[in-house]
Design an enzyme around this catalytic site. Structure first.
Site, PDB file in Angstrom:
ATOM      1  N   THR A   1       0.806  -1.219   0.000  1.00 27.33           N
ATOM      2  CA  THR A   1       0.000   0.000   0.000  1.00 27.33           C
ATOM      3  C   THR A   1       0.839   1.269   0.000  1.00 27.33           C
ATOM      4  O   THR A   1       0.503   2.250  -0.654  1.00 27.33           O
ATOM      5  CB  THR A   1      -0.933   0.007   1.237  1.00 27.33           C
ATOM      6  OG1 THR A   1      -1.793  -1.128   1.169  1.00 27.33           O
ATOM      7  CG2 THR A   1      -1.781   1.271   1.270  1.00 27.33           C
TER       8      THR A   1
ATOM      9  N   ASP B   1       0.291  -6.703   5.474  1.00 27.69           N
ATOM     10  CA  ASP B   1      -0.397  -7.953   5.806  1.00 27.69           C
ATOM     11  C   ASP B   1       0.554  -9.070   6.227  1.00 27.69           C
ATOM     12  O   ASP B   1       0.275  -9.809   7.169  1.00 27.69           O
ATOM     13  CB  ASP B   1      -1.254  -8.428   4.629  1.00 27.69           C
ATOM     14  CG  ASP B   1      -2.549  -7.640   4.513  1.00 27.69           C
ATOM     15  OD1 ASP B   1      -2.861  -6.866   5.438  1.00 27.69           O
ATOM     16  OD2 ASP B   1      -3.250  -7.795   3.495  1.00 27.69           O
TER      17      ASP B   1
ATOM     18  N   ASP C   1       1.929  -7.603  -4.034  1.00 24.73           N
ATOM     19  CA  ASP C   1       1.185  -7.559  -2.785  1.00 24.73           C
ATOM     20  C   ASP C   1       1.834  -8.535  -1.818  1.00 24.73           C
ATOM     21  O   ASP C   1       2.236  -9.635  -2.206  1.00 24.73           O
ATOM     22  CB  ASP C   1      -0.278  -7.943  -3.039  1.00 24.73           C
ATOM     23  CG  ASP C   1      -1.155  -7.709  -1.823  1.00 24.73           C
ATOM     24  OD1 ASP C   1      -1.038  -8.492  -0.854  1.00 24.73           O
ATOM     25  OD2 ASP C   1      -1.942  -6.755  -1.829  1.00 24.73           O
ATOM     26  N   SER C   2       1.924  -8.148  -0.550  1.00 28.29           N
ATOM     27  CA  SER C   2       2.618  -9.000   0.416  1.00 28.29           C
ATOM     28  C   SER C   2       1.932 -10.346   0.606  1.00 28.29           C
ATOM     29  O   SER C   2       2.566 -11.308   1.052  1.00 28.29           O
ATOM     30  CB  SER C   2       2.749  -8.280   1.758  1.00 28.29           C
ATOM     31  OG  SER C   2       1.500  -8.147   2.409  1.00 28.29           O
ATOM     32  N   SER C   3       0.672 -10.446   0.270  1.00 26.69           N
ATOM     33  CA  SER C   3      -0.037 -11.722   0.388  1.00 26.69           C
ATOM     34  C   SER C   3       0.535 -12.772  -0.558  1.00 26.69           C
ATOM     35  O   SER C   3       0.359 -13.979  -0.347  1.00 26.69           O
ATOM     36  CB  SER C   3      -1.529 -11.532   0.087  1.00 26.69           C
ATOM     37  OG  SER C   3      -2.116 -10.637   1.004  1.00 26.69           O
TER      38      SER C   3
ATOM     39  N   THR D   1       3.427  -8.812  15.454  1.00 29.25           N
ATOM     40  CA  THR D   1       2.260  -9.418  14.821  1.00 29.25           C
ATOM     41  C   THR D   1       1.333  -8.294  14.375  1.00 29.25           C
ATOM     42  O   THR D   1       1.169  -7.305  15.089  1.00 29.25           O
ATOM     43  CB  THR D   1       1.490 -10.319  15.815  1.00 29.25           C
ATOM     44  OG1 THR D   1       2.343 -11.390  16.231  1.00 29.25           O
ATOM     45  CG2 THR D   1       0.246 -10.912  15.179  1.00 29.25           C
TER      46      THR D   1
END
Length: 341
Positions: free
Chosen positions: A15, A92, A59-61, A167
């Site tokens: 982002t 994320d 995207d980090s996903s 986290t």
């Protein structure tokens, strides 16, 4: 006159690297070659800032072991050139990536600071600018001639944490991360308030980068309705070498015979099983209650107060080393990068 501190800004995706297209009003990737012109505040810093972007930011996903290795290699290649590194990453899975990188970079004596944002850098209310500017300032901090931060950190919303202690806890608030078992190393206010007692002081050794990872791992979260068929199916997944078992409270699980027998069989097969608490804070204390004593006797690894993200990163890091199971257990239960008490 002292030369300016050299910082390498590495954009991996996420982002923070988005701006709003004035024509279409949609978000698009930010051109980091134009960083200084788009964020004029950076010109006020005394650092020499260079930028580098992943060839294909993502995207980090979608991050995987190949991306971890790519990032670690970039840091290795530029390690002697720069005084510090700031990694821009999607929030994320930032804790997963930063935890893995902390294990991959052995003998680190320079800061590697992960940061990101909840809103794009071009948004009027963005948290991206403060996170980015302060991360660069922190990466440039010196204690005489040495870097003040000599480890992998994660900076978000006025706090620098040890990365492998973090986290993501909130998808909507700017304060997206927490480190419930270890205090912040730096808090940003009018001044940067440094908690010196929390910092790692590394000996001057040559950086060693570990580029072999093994992701044949599964996370199993124990829940009250977990049945034998499901648990047996999960724990016997083909090619699995490591299991992160998220247990209740201080490391408690079922005591039914089928549960314990399944665990014992897996350990005898050479599968490494780590016990960590599914609670946000606190630590595993196997043997404290009867509901965890059987796990201790079975030879399960004590994850102590590690996060799930750190346990996954440490498991990926240790599995390729093909250690004897007792040696593996001893090393896993030992703090390597400040990831456990």
């Amino acid at each position: 006159m002292n030369e300016p501190t050299k910082i390498l800004l590495i954009y991996t995706g996420g982002t923070i690297g988005m701006i709003k297209d004035p024509v279409t009003n949609s978000l698009k990737a930010f051109n980091f070659d134009q960083l200084l012109s788009n964020i004029p505040e950076l010109k006020l810093l005394s650092h020499e800032i260079h930028t580098l972007s992943f060839e294909d930011p993502k995207d980090s996903s979608d991050f995987n072991c190949e991306d971890y290795i790519n990032l670690a290699t970039i840091i290795e290649t530029n390690y002697e050139i720069y005084d510090g590194f700031v990694v821009l990453h999607g929030s994320d899975t930032m804790s997963y990536t930063a935890s893995a990188i902390s294990f991959m970079l052995e003998n680190l004596t320079k800061p590697v600071i992960f940061t990101g944002s909840q809103l794009p850098i071009g948004d009027l209310r963005t948290d991206a600018k403060e996170n980015l500017i302060t991360s660069i300032q922190i990466a440039g901090l010196k204690n005489e001639t040495k870097s003040l931060i000599q480890e992998v950190g994660l900076y978000f919303e006025y706090k620098l944490y040890r990365a492998n202690r973090t986290t993501k806890i909130n998808a909507e608030h700017f304060e997206a991360f927490a480190s419930l078992n270890f205090p912040a190393m730096i808090e940003s206010g009018v001044n940067l308030n440094i908690n010196y007692s929390c910092l790692i002081h590394s000996k001057a050794r040559k950086l060693k980068v570990h580029k072999q990872l093994d992701n044949n791992i599964i996370i199993i979260k124990v829940f009250p309705g977990l049945n034998e068929a499901t648990f047996s199916h999960l724990i016997n997944t083909p090619n699995i070498k490591g299991i992160i078992l998220e247990t209740f409270g201080s490391g408690n699980t079922k005591t039914e015979d089928w549960f314990l027998d399944t665990i014992r069989k897996a350990i005898r097969k050479g599968i490494h099983i780590v016990n960590i608490t599914q609670c946000s804070g606190g630590s595993v204390e196997m043997g404290k209650y009867a509901t965890s004593k059987h796990l201790l006797e079975a030879g399960i690894i004590d994850g102590k107060d590690m996060t799930t993200e750190a346990a996954v990163g440490k498991m990926m890091f240790l599995l390729p080393k093909k250690l004897d199971k007792n040696v593996f257990k001893t090393i896993f239960e030992t703090s390597l990068r400040g990831e456990m008490k």
